[in-house]
Design a protein around this motif. Structure first.
Motif, mmCIF file in Angstrom:
data_model
loop_
_atom_site.group_PDB
_atom_site.id
_atom_site.type_symbol
_atom_site.label_atom_id
_atom_site.label_comp_id
_atom_site.label_asym_id
_atom_site.label_seq_id
_atom_site.Cartn_x
_atom_site.Cartn_y
_atom_site.Cartn_z
ATOM 1 N N GLU A 190 -109.840 124.230 5.403
ATOM 2 C CA GLU A 190 -109.921 123.537 6.687
ATOM 3 C C GLU A 190 -108.904 124.142 7.640
ATOM 4 O OE1 GLU A 190 -111.365 122.150 9.199
ATOM 5 O OE2 GLU A 190 -112.135 120.553 7.859
ATOM 6 N N THR A 191 -109.148 124.001 8.928
ATOM 7 C CA THR A 191 -108.228 124.532 9.917
ATOM 8 C C THR A 191 -107.020 123.608 10.086
ATOM 9 O OG1 THR A 191 -109.481 123.418 11.664
ATOM 10 C CG2 THR A 191 -110.038 125.718 11.194
ATOM 11 N N VAL A 192 -105.913 124.188 10.521
ATOM 12 C CA VAL A 192 -104.700 123.421 10.754
ATOM 13 C C VAL A 192 -104.942 122.418 11.882
ATOM 14 C CG1 VAL A 192 -102.271 123.545 11.431
ATOM 15 C CG2 VAL A 192 -103.259 125.321 9.963
ATOM 16 N N GLY A 193 -104.569 121.182 11.631
ATOM 17 C CA GLY A 193 -104.846 120.103 12.559
ATOM 18 C C GLY A 193 -105.943 119.194 12.068
ATOM 19 N N SER A 194 -106.693 119.675 11.037
ATOM 20 C CA SER A 194 -107.810 118.889 10.509
ATOM 21 C C SER A 194 -107.695 118.656 9.006
ATOM 22 C CB SER A 194 -109.141 119.603 10.811
ATOM 23 O OG SER A 194 -109.317 119.777 12.197
ATOM 24 N N MET A 195 -106.570 119.015 8.416
ATOM 25 C CA MET A 195 -106.431 118.903 6.968
ATOM 26 C C MET A 195 -105.965 117.519 6.548
ATOM 27 S SD MET A 195 -104.827 122.599 5.839
ATOM 28 C CE MET A 195 -103.472 122.606 7.025
ATOM 29 N N ASP A 196 -106.385 117.116 5.355
ATOM 30 C CA ASP A 196 -105.930 115.874 4.734
ATOM 31 C C ASP A 196 -104.546 116.124 4.133
ATOM 32 O OD1 ASP A 196 -105.404 113.701 3.137
ATOM 33 O OD2 ASP A 196 -107.340 113.698 2.118
ATOM 34 N N PRO A 197 -103.527 115.366 4.546
ATOM 35 C CA PRO A 197 -102.173 115.595 4.015
ATOM 36 C C PRO A 197 -102.089 115.521 2.496
ATOM 37 C CG PRO A 197 -102.088 114.169 5.935
ATOM 38 C CD PRO A 197 -103.544 114.340 5.601
ATOM 39 N N SER A 198 -102.866 114.650 1.875
ATOM 40 C CA SER A 198 -102.827 114.545 0.410
ATOM 41 C C SER A 198 -103.389 115.801 -0.245
ATOM 42 C CB SER A 198 -103.589 113.310 -0.063
ATOM 43 O OG SER A 198 -104.971 113.408 0.248
ATOM 44 N N THR A 213 -101.408 118.235 -2.866
ATOM 45 C CA THR A 213 -101.977 118.608 -4.157
ATOM 46 C C THR A 213 -101.998 120.116 -4.338
ATOM 47 O OG1 THR A 213 -103.347 116.615 -4.306
ATOM 48 C CG2 THR A 213 -104.075 118.534 -5.566
ATOM 49 N N ALA A 214 -102.423 120.832 -3.298
ATOM 50 C CA ALA A 214 -102.506 122.288 -3.378
ATOM 51 C C ALA A 214 -101.140 122.918 -3.609
ATOM 52 C CB ALA A 214 -103.141 122.847 -2.105
ATOM 53 N N SER A 241 -105.108 128.442 5.294
ATOM 54 C CA SER A 241 -103.667 128.496 5.553
ATOM 55 C C SER A 241 -102.848 128.046 4.349
ATOM 56 C CB SER A 241 -103.321 127.634 6.775
ATOM 57 O OG SER A 241 -103.701 126.278 6.558
ATOM 58 N N VAL A 242 -103.308 127.006 3.665
ATOM 59 C CA VAL A 242 -102.555 126.490 2.517
ATOM 60 C C VAL A 242 -102.758 127.370 1.289
ATOM 61 C CG1 VAL A 242 -102.266 124.537 0.955
ATOM 62 C CG2 VAL A 242 -102.594 124.135 3.399
#
Length: 246
Positions: free
Chosen positions: A88-96, A100-101, A145-146
């Motif tokens: 997912e693009t930065v700004g739209s990712m799930d923090p959890s 986990t990653a 990104s992650v």
């Protein structure tokens, strides 16, 4: 006695590495959630159901396992468990998903390597660690990104740990398997183009038969480990051993 631990050894590249090691008469413990049903009857295969995201649980297992090995002379630790999510693009990712990653792709293999060095010193066995990396660590990829940054961080950790060990300490290397026909690739191909701009390219890899089989890629790694003089800190790339698929 020579033994191996493979994290995430129940499927994909991990399962292939487990199979090749067993075929070379090396006893293997697969640390994963589900285990490998096709190998469960093999006396050289053992499964430990462990969630690598839980650092305290996984480290407790690793310490306990190592202390039980009264005949261990050499340990291959293949750190394969990982995740490509969140794609997912930065700004739209799930923090959890970010958390986990980072735990699975970076924190766990770093903590396991740290403990492995300590235990190898205490118990006097030879230690060879392989951190499974990715070409995504080498350049930015839209939506990764992650994944890319955790693999890049793991690469630098591997190089630094090897630098500290020098030529006469524990051995730690990276292995880049390139693109394979695995469940992770299925995840990537099912991603929305808004989240991962190169999704069509990865769909074409599958359609055009450009994905290597995990069995082939795993075989290369096991051959490197058992037949080559390893260079501490080196990033070994499968493309240096197999013909290009592109």
């Amino acid at each position: 006695m020579i033994k191996a631990i493979v994290t995430g050894g129940s499927k994909g590249l991990g399962a292939a590495v487990v199979s090749h090691l067993i075929n070379r008469d090396i006893e293997v413990t697969d640390v994963s959630r589900s285990g490998n049903s096709s190998l469960k009857e093999n006396k050289l295969y053992h499964h430990k159901q462990t969630d690598m995201i839980s650092l305290s649980d996984s480290l407790h297992f690793f310490r306990s396992w190592t202390e039980e090995q009264t005949d261990l002379t050499k340990l291959y630790l293949i750190q394969n468990a990982g995740t490509v999510q969140p794609v997912e693009t930065v700004g739209s990712m799930d923090p959890s998903a970010i958390e986990t990653a980072i735990k699975l792709n970076y924190t766990a293999p770093v903590a396991w390597a740290n403990l492995a060095f300590e235990l190898a010193d205490q118990q006097g066995f030879e230690l060879i660690i392989v951190n499974i990396t990715s070409g995504a660590a080498e350049k930015p990829n839209h939506g990764w990104s992650v994944y890319g940054s955790t693999k890049a961080a793991l690469n630098l950790f591997t190089e630094t740990a090897a630098l500290e060990q020098g030529d006469h300490g524990h051995t730690i290397i990276s292995y880049s398997p390139s693109i394979m026909d695995t469940g992770m690739q299925e995840e990537i191909r099912s991603t929305n183009a808004d989240s991962f701009a190169a999704v069509e390219t990865f769909q074409q890899y599958k359609e055009q038969g450009k994905l290597r089989k995990p069995e082939e890629v795993g075989g290369v790694l096991v051959n490197i480990l058992l037949e080559e003089q390893l260079k501490n800190g080196k990033l070994y790339h499968v493309n240096d051993y197999l013909p290009s698929t592109k």
